[in-house]
Structure formats: structure tokens, C-alpha cells
Design an enzyme around this catalytic site. Structure first.
Site, PDB file in Angstrom:
ATOM      1  N   THR A 199       0.409  -0.884  -0.435  1.00 33.82           N
ATOM      2  CA  THR A 199       0.167  -0.354   0.056  1.00 33.82           C
ATOM      3  C   THR A 199       0.362   0.852  -0.281  1.00 33.82           C
ATOM      4  O   THR A 199       0.272   2.405   0.075  1.00 33.82           O
ATOM      5  CB  THR A 199      -0.954  -0.324   1.009  1.00 33.82           C
TER       6      THR A 199
ATOM      7  N   TYR B  79       2.493   9.038   7.219  1.00 34.73           N
ATOM      8  CA  TYR B  79       2.034   7.861   7.695  1.00 34.73           C
ATOM      9  C   TYR B  79       2.295   6.729   6.409  1.00 34.73           C
ATOM     10  O   TYR B  79       3.372   6.808   5.954  1.00 34.73           O
ATOM     11  CB  TYR B  79       0.006   8.306   7.482  1.00 34.73           C
ATOM     12  N   GLU B  80       1.938   5.614   7.355  1.00 36.00           N
ATOM     13  CA  GLU B  80       1.611   4.487   6.386  1.00 36.00           C
ATOM     14  C   GLU B  80       3.824   4.179   6.730  1.00 36.00           C
ATOM     15  O   GLU B  80       4.243   3.587   5.624  1.00 36.00           O
ATOM     16  CB  GLU B  80       1.513   3.882   5.339  1.00 36.00           C
ATOM     17  N   GLY B  81       4.607   4.590   7.601  1.00 37.49           N
ATOM     18  CA  GLY B  81       5.428   4.791   7.584  1.00 37.49           C
ATOM     19  C   GLY B  81       5.978   5.879   7.723  1.00 37.49           C
ATOM     20  O   GLY B  81       6.302   6.114   6.943  1.00 37.49           O
TER      21      GLY B  81
ATOM     22  N   GLN C 108      11.292   4.450   6.671  1.00 34.71           N
ATOM     23  CA  GLN C 108      11.139   4.271   5.447  1.00 34.71           C
ATOM     24  C   GLN C 108      12.607   4.460   4.609  1.00 34.71           C
ATOM     25  O   GLN C 108      12.866   3.351   4.395  1.00 34.71           O
ATOM     26  CB  GLN C 108      10.967   4.951   4.280  1.00 34.71           C
TER      27      GLN C 108
END
Lengths: 264, 384
Positions: free
Chosen positions: B241, B362-364, B369
Site C-alpha cells: 500500500t 503515515y504508513e511509516g 522508510q
């Protein structure tokens, strides 16, 4: 219930450029789209089909490229597309167009209702729908803003007027022309678009539909366009003041003095 | 640039673009200012078959993958990154089921997501478990034929609006990261409630809430994969995602760039349009370079992921970092080019700048990352 929707290819309204010397639309520059009012006609046809079972056929008269536009309508729920295309149809006015479409309708065969947009955005005549009904010998209602009820035998609809609406009931088959208030056309679906790609548009020429070529195209068109021009807007008006009674009296006097009215 | 999309991908992109331009752009500012959730926009996506672009055909989808999802997210985000999140957040909630769901679970949940009837959400983050997901406190205890969930998930996109939630909880504290498991929880389950709606800087049309579990009993068959697989479920989902977040960032950047370019050709100062000034031209050129480079990386990463490649964490992280850093920079520059008008809330770039910021978080976070990327680089180098 089987519905036929008549559609017209017109120049995209955002793209229209006028030739200032000739006052005509520069058609080459404009992207071709389906007449926006016809989108509402298509949507209404598809809704009737969904509620009653049956099919929707779009019918158009035009150059062979119109087939691509007709195919796009499959993506919003239309089942069949028929294009009348022949050099004999070229230069048709609204009467000759209505004749050709009426022959196309007869070729398609079984139908319960024909829906047209109220008018096309290029010609703006609003004549083809009613003319088509006359050619087919069936009743019609224009400016339909809502279908209240539709059964196998009759349709009851609201016809928009300047100050409200009329409720009109007609036996079927019949022709209605619709205004944009009637619905919100859906967007195409991906599955519909994939189906559209595989759908073949039936193309008929004048002979296929048994049309008398003398009644088609330029030959069959009593209308001759002598000149087109952009009207000059002269804003002049007079506001009549007073009570309602005084206003009415003054208006009558005015109209009589201008010989628009006479007193017997 | 020609990205050699398939005919179906072109159709998806065009249709999503049409929804963005005709349905989202006119209401984007209103939804942002009022924090209005875009259920109506989701209806348009549903009618157009776009809700299921990344779901297999046998579950009612179009059979695409991460790329198709990203194309939709990018186009929608061009008009509003917040509204796009109703769609993208559903993808995040659906991927655990797509990747790890049993046949029964897929048949039960995916068709409603594909048709747009139901939205989904993913619950991983907690107050003390952000970048360090191992800090999860929510527990799931097996009791007969049910699991009993207790705990609170924080900042969950689509929280309260979605019907289907995939949630990570601890089933065995002693095993650390291997003690987590993933579950499907349906809205309306007794003991499952929502906290207040968060008041956010950007993506305000998206709804962010707490998920509160108080002795919430769910059927045993709602366990995804096996006990102890929760961390893997979460990581594999996020790998797929992150290109979606990258696409969201790409869309926001593109929207801001388009607005700035248009403005620069209309705004006249010193008797000429500001686009005739080299200072502005160079800014526009840099913005375009960064956007196009991001698009190349995002699209190619999507293709890499959809090819079935196993090692996708690094690429997916790279795409997310690149596109989100680009979105931040481009939106700030777009505000700069538009000057005072750019700073005003009645023009869209102010909102785009606020929306862009979350894509770095968000999402890391982009820092996490970079950890993922560096560790992968070192791991690969040590194999040589």
C-alpha cells in the site's frame, strides 16, 4: 419496455470557436460530443429499462465517425446502437432529419417510447422530437422534467412550463423530449466500457431503411439558411409602474397605441 | 510521457480523472473546511466499477493490482488527497484479506468492498505503537470459539465510516513481534466502538478515529492467516500500500503544480505574466522534473510489486519517500509562486500543502522508510 433514444453529435460547447467573418461555427476546431441534453435522454431510457426490463437503443443520423460516440453510450447502460449514415442524408434540416429518423425507428421495429433531448446545443431548434412523432403518427410531449408513471399502455409525465409544470398523460408508443432537470446522468463504468469496445454499431444507409431519397438530406429540406449572424443586444425596456390595475391599463394603452391590439 | 499503460489501465485512469474533475474538484474545499466524509463520491466510484480495481474478478473486482489502485488514487488526489483516502484507506484495510484471507473470508468480505457497498480500514497504530509497531498493547485472547479483544487503536483512517476492519492485536506477549495476530472485525460487533473524530491539519475530508475494543468478542474464524502472523500480515500489507501513499502524494503534487502553472500564466506584474520571469520558470521546471521522476519510480514500483516479485520493501519504501518528499516541496513552491493568493484558504494550493505533509508521516515515516531502504541495501551487499 423498449426505449429508443435519439442522439445527435454536436461540437463540444467549451471548444466552440466562431468564424468572425462568416458568423458560423468553425467545426473543424471543435471536439465532437453527444448533445448534452441527449445525455439526460439516455439516462432516463436506461432507468426505464432497469425498472421494467427491456432494452435501450440509441439512434442517430450522421457521419460514420458518430459510431464511436454511439459506442460510448453502451458504457452507461445502452444495449444497442444504430447509426443512419449515407451521403443522401447530408445537409438535412430538422424535417428531413425527422423523416430519416422515423424510417430508422420503423427499421428498429418494436418500441414503446422514444426519448430525445429537448434540443441540440448547435442548432437549438427543438423541432426534431415533435417532427419525429408527427412522422410516426404518435403523440408527443416536450420539456419533460419527470416521468410520474409509465405502464405498458400509457405514460404520465410532468412538462416544464415557464411558471411551473403541466401533468400530461399519453398513450404509448409516444415521443418525449426531456430537460436537464429530469435526472443526473451516470458516469460510465469500466465493465460498460469494456462491453462497449466489443459492441458493434449497426450502420444503415438510406436504402437499408427504405427511405425516399427525395425526402432526405438537402433535397428533402425546405429550410434554406440564407444568412446567420450574432444578434446585437439592444437593452431597452420600459418598466410600467403603479398598482396591478394601473399597470394593466397602461400596458393595454401602450399595446393599442403600437397597434399590437385593437379594441372591438 | 508515455507510460505504456494497458488499454484497461488507460480507461481506469481516464474515468478516475473524470470523477476527480467533475465530482471532486468542485467540492474539495468545502469538504476540507467542513471535514465532510465523501460517501457521495464513493458512490460515483462504485457506479464506475473503480472500487474493486485491485480485487480479483471472481470476487467482483476488475482483477488489477497495486498499479490500478495507484492510478485511481493519483487521479483522485489531484483534486483532493483527503477524499482519495476513503478509497485508499479501504485498500489498506482490504489488502490483509486479499493477501492472507482464507477462501471463506475472501468470499465473505471482498465482493462488498469491490462493489463499493462497504469501506474498509486497517488498525495497527496505537498510542505507544507508531514506527515501533512492536509496542502494540491491544490483546486478543482465545476463549472457546471466539477471540476477545481489548485495547485502543489510534488515528485509524476511515474509522467509524468503514464496515470492515483488519486489526492487529497481541495474542502472546512473550513472543514479541511473533506474538501478534491479525483479525477481521465488523462494525457493529458488541464491545467495538469509536473515539472522537480527530481534528487534523490536512486530509480533512478523511475521517480519523480511535477504534476502542472492550471485551469485543469476534468469531474464531475472523483470525487472518495463523496466530503469530500479525506482524507479517501488517508488513506485507504496507509493502503493497506504500505505492498507494506515493500515488496520493504524486496526485497532490500534480494538482498543486497545475494550479501554479496556470496562475503563473495569468498573473501580471511589472507589465508581464510572472511565467515570463526566469525565477518562476526555474521553480516550475524543478517541480515538473521532481513530479515526473516520482511518477516513473511509483509506476515502475507498482509494476514490480504486481509482477509477484518477493523483495518489494525497499522499492516500495523508495517510491513512498520520493513521491511524498516531492509532494511537500512542490506544494510549498506552488504556494510560493501564487504568493498571497496561494496562502489564502479560498484557493486550493494552501490545502494541498497541508494535505501533502501527512504523506511523509503515515504508513511509516520517511525516516523509517530510509531505515528499511538502508538495511535492505546493507543486507544485499553482505550477500555478495
Amino acid at each position: 419496455m423498449n426505449v429508443i433514444v435519439c442522439v445527435k453529435q454536436v461540437p463540444g460547447t467549451n471548444e466552440v470557436k466562431m468564424n468572425k467573418e462568416t458568423n458560423t461555427i468553425i467545426r473543424e476546431s471543435a471536439e465532437a460530443i453527444i448533445n448534452p441534453f441527449d445525455e439526460y435522454a439516455i439516462e432516463e431510457g436506461v432507468r426505464i429499462k432497469e425498472n421494467t426490463d427491456g432494452s435501450v437503443t440509441v439512434l442517430s443520423m450522421g457521419i460514420p465517425q458518430v459510431a464511436d460516440l454511439l459506442r460510448e453510450t453502451i458504457a452507461v447502460g445502452v444495449d444497442n446502437a444504430v447509426l443512419l449514415s449515407d451521403k443522401a442524408f447530408a445537409g438535412a434540416d430538422s424535417l428531413a432529419t425527422a423523416y430519416a429518423l422515423s424510417m430508422g425507428v420503423k427499421k428498429i421495429g418494436k418500441y414503446d417510447l422514444i426519448i430525445c433531448g429537448k434540443q441540440a446545443t448547435d442548432g437549438d431548434t427543438a423541432q426534431v422530437g415533435p417532427s419525429l412523432a408527427e412522422k410516426l403518427g404518435i403523440p408527443h410531449t416536450t420539456y419533460v422534467r419527470k416521468i410520474e408513471q409509465i405502464t405498458e399502455n400509457y405514460i404520465r409525465c410532468q412538462r416544464m412550463t415557464e411558471d411551473g409544470y403541466e401533468v400530461i398523460e399519453m398513450p404509448l408508443p409516444a415521443v418525449i423530449t426531456v430537460v436537464k432537470e429530469i435526472n443526473e446522468p451516470r458516469l460510465p463504468s469500466i465493465k460498460g466500457k469494456l462491453k462497449a469496445k466489443k459492441t458493434e454499431v449497426m450502420v444503415y444507409n438510406a436504402d437499408d431503411i427504405g427511405a425516399d431519397k427525395n425526402l432526405c438530406g438537402l433535397k428533402g429540406s425546405p429550410t434554406q439558411v440564407v444568412k446567420t449572424f450574432v444578434p446585437e443586444h439592444e437593452i431597452s425596456g420600459e418598466i410600467i409602474e403603479g398598482t396591478s390595475r394601473e399597470q394593466a391599463q397602461k400596458l393595454v394603452q401602450k399595446l393599442m397605441s403600437m397597434q399590437f391590439m385593437t379594441c372591438k | 510521457m508515455n507510460y505504456f499503460l494497458t488499454e484497461e489501465q488507460e480507461m481506469i485512469k481516464e474515468l478516475a480523472a473524470r470523477i476527480a474533475d467533475e465530482k471532486i474538484a468542485p467540492v474539495a474545499l468545502e469538504y476540507d473546511h467542513e471535514g465532510k466524509f465523501p460517501h457521495d463520491i464513493m458512490q460515483y466510484l462504485a457506479q464506475s466499477d473503480l472500487c474493486g480495481v485491485y480485487i480479483e474478478e471472481k470476487y467482483g473486482g476488475l482483477g488489477g493490482g497495486v498499479f490500478e489502485m495507484a492510478l485511481v488514487v493519483e487521479e483522485l488526489s489531484r483534486a483532493c488527497g483527503g477524499i482519495a483516502l476513503a478509497f485508499a484507506g479501504t485498500g489498506l484495510g482490504a489488502f490483509p484479506i486479499i493477501l492472507f484471507g482464507s477462501e471463506d473470508q475472501k468470499q465473505k468480505y471482498l465482493p462488498d468492498i469491490a462493489s463499493g457497498k462497504k469501506l474498509a480500514a486497517f488498525g495497527l497504530t496505537e498510542a505507544d505503537a507508531g514506527s515501533d509497531a512492536a509496542g502494540i498493547r491491544t490483546t486478543a485472547v482465545l476463549d472457546g470459539d471466539s477471540y476477545v479483544l481489548n485495547g485502543t487503536k489510534q488515528w485509524i483512517t476511515n474509522g467509524g465510516e468503514a464496515d470492515i476492519y483488519t486489526v492487529v492485536a497481541c495474542t502472546n506477549r512473550s513472543k514479541g513481534a511473533r506474538g501478534f495476530s491479525a483479525f477481521i472485525v465488523e462494525k457493529g460487533t458488541p464491545g467495538f466502538s469509536f473515539g472522537k473524530k480527530e481534528d487534523k491539519m490536512g486530509i480533512r475530508a478523511s475521517c480519523t478515529r480511535e477504534l476502542i475494543f472492550e471485551d469485543c468478542r469476534i468469531p474464531k474464524e475472523n483470525l487472518l492467516a495463523r496466530e503469530g502472523m500479525g506482524f507479517i500480515v501488517a508488513m506485507k500489507t504496507l509493502d503493497r500500500t506504500r505505492p498507494g501513499v506515493a500515488a496520493q502524494a504524486l496526485g497532490i503534487a500534480t494538482g498543486a503544480f497545475n494550479a501554479a502553472l496556470k496562475y503563473s500564466r495569468e498573473r501580471v506584474q511589472f507589465g508581464q505574466t510572472i511565467s515570463s520571469f526566469q525565477a518562476v520558470q526555474h521553480m516550475l521546471a524543478d517541480m515538473a522534473i521532481q513530479i515526473e521522476a516520482s511518477r516513473c519510480l511509483v509506476y515502475q514500483t507498482c509494476r514490480h510489486v504486481d509482477s509477484g516479485a518477493k523483495d518489494i520493501s525497499k522499492e516500495s519504501a523508495m517510491a513512498k519517500v520520493m513521491a511524498s518528499d516531492t509532494a511537500m516541496k512542490v506544494t510549498v513552491d506552488a504556494v510560493q509562486i501564487m504568493g498571497g493568493y496561494g496562502y489564502m484558504r479560498e484557493y486550493p494550493v494552501e490545502k494541498m500543502m497541508r494535505d501533502a505533509k501527512i504523506t511523509q508521516i503515515y504508513e511509516g515515516t520517511n525516516q523509517i522508510q530510509r531505515n528499511v531502504i538502508a538495511l535492505e541495501l546493507i543486507k544485499q551487499a553482505s550477500k555478495v
